[in-house]
Design a protein around this motif. Structure first.
Motif: not given
Length: 374
Positions: A5-9, A26-33, A87-89, A98-105
């Motif tokens: 999943q992290i690979l696809f993320a 996209l992730v919300s509607y599809c369920g996962s990266p 989505t990581s804990p 925050i709306a403009d937060a990065p999706t990946l850190l």
């Protein structure tokens, strides 16, 4: 997050024209990266805001994005870099709001990014002796409150804050405008290396990213968003520091500023923030404690710990998040409880029901829930 999943993320972040908000959609509607790449075009078209251009980009860019992602995941493993998808804990809960937060850190370090109290300290690169003294005093006074200190690892106030935190034994996080393998300026590498075992280094930029000018304002939004309050020590009237303060203000975060000499150019910005009511004056740690209600929180926590003690091993992760919130406030509305605990409303109902069965939480009228004494 599982390795696949992290690979696809990571691959999602490498798709041209797919920004952070669209990624979340996209992730919300599809369920996962992974599901984003595997969902048929016909189903993708039904997602609001997704058109044929985007669908074509996903189809045509999938292979290249996955190849880039494989290289990034491999290098991250080699260099002990944690890849934190939103989505990581382990991803900072404060940033999720925050709306403009990065999706990946990209994160190297050992401190919990969701620690209870996180404060950002920022300011001018042209720090004065007054600014240095004040910054060091702020850090020293924060020691009893177990605070994580965040700054940007730059010259001036930033590095003084990091250095003082290291000396005081407080964890400190440097938010960078470079890739995770770089430290800018390089002269601060000795502090950055110490921060890896007493805090961490955080960036949204992938490996090999240079510290280009536009990346610093982008970095500033993370500094503002990851903390509960941003304290501005010294700043010129037109500076990147004031941009950070404005961002924090726009996020409805608390902002404090240290009053300064009216003849000092690097106090013009802080005095302006106070005068324009964009910041609360910081004259002692008590100002911060009262602004953030830390004294009331500590009092409430002590009181309810005495009344409602429980064995953490008896509860799952989501139940503990809810209990932690209720320990501080005793009673919360369901919506507030969801926001504060970062447990989705869709899952919160079953969590609360489980806690009711265990006899530790009581449902009240109006969708309010109370922590019971054990």
């Amino acid at each position: 997050m599982a390795e696949e999943q992290i690979l696809f993320a990571v691959a999602l972040t490498k798709l041209y024209g797919v920004g952070s908000q669209l990624t979340r959609l996209l992730v919300s509607y599809c369920g996962s990266p992974k599901a984003v790449f595997e969902t048929p075009p016909g189903k993708l078209e039904k997602i609001p805001g997704v058109g044929t251009v985007l669908i074509r980009r996903i189809a045509e860019g999938k292979r290249s994005a996955l190849l880039q992602a494989e290289e990034i995941v491999k290098r991250a493993e080699e260099e002990d870099v944690q890849l934190l998808f939103y989505t990581s804990p382990k991803y900072p809960d404060r940033l999720k709001q925050i709306a403009d937060a990065p999706t990946l850190l990209y994160y190297r370090g050992n401190v919990n990014l969701n620690q209870r109290r996180i404060i950002s300290i920022v300011g001018t690169r042209q720090i004065t002796s007054y600014g240095q003294t004040v910054t060091e005093r702020i850090i020293e006074d924060l020691k009893p409150y177990n605070v994580v200190v965040v700054s940007g690892l730059a010259y001036g106030v930033d590095v003084v804050a990091h250095r003082a935190a290291l000396q005081a034994g407080l964890p400190t996080i440097g938010v960078m405008a470079t890739g995770p393998e770089s430290v800018y300026p390089a002269v601060h590498r000795k502090y950055a290396e110490r921060m890896l075992s007493q805090g961490g280094l955080l960036t949204e930029n992938s490996f090999g990213t240079k510290p280009d000018a536009p990346r610093f304002p982008a970095r500033n939004r993370i500094i503002a968003g990851i903390s509960d309050c941003t304290i501005v020590v010294e700043a010129a009237l037109k500076s990147g520091t004031l941009i950070t303060a404005d961002i924090a203000h726009g996020y409805d975060k608390e902002v404090m500023a240290v009053p300064g000499n009216i003849t000092s150019p690097v106090s013009e910005g802080t005095n302006y923030l106070i005068k324009s009511l964009k910041a609360v004056a910081y004259t002692s740690v008590q100002d911060l404690v009262e602004l953030m209600n830390w004294d009331l929180q500590d009092e409430a926590e002590t009181r309810f710990k005495a009344k409602a003690s429980f064995d953490a091993s008896e509860f799952n992760e989501e139940e503990l998040k809810v209990l932690h919130v209720l320990q501080q406030s005793k009673e919360e509305h369901m919506d507030n409880l969801s926001w504060k605990s970062q447990v989705p409303v869709s899952a919160l109902a079953s969590v609360l029901l489980s806690l009711e069965f265990k006899g530790i939480v009581k449902a009240k009228p109006g969708k309010r829930f109370e922590l019971l004494a054990s």
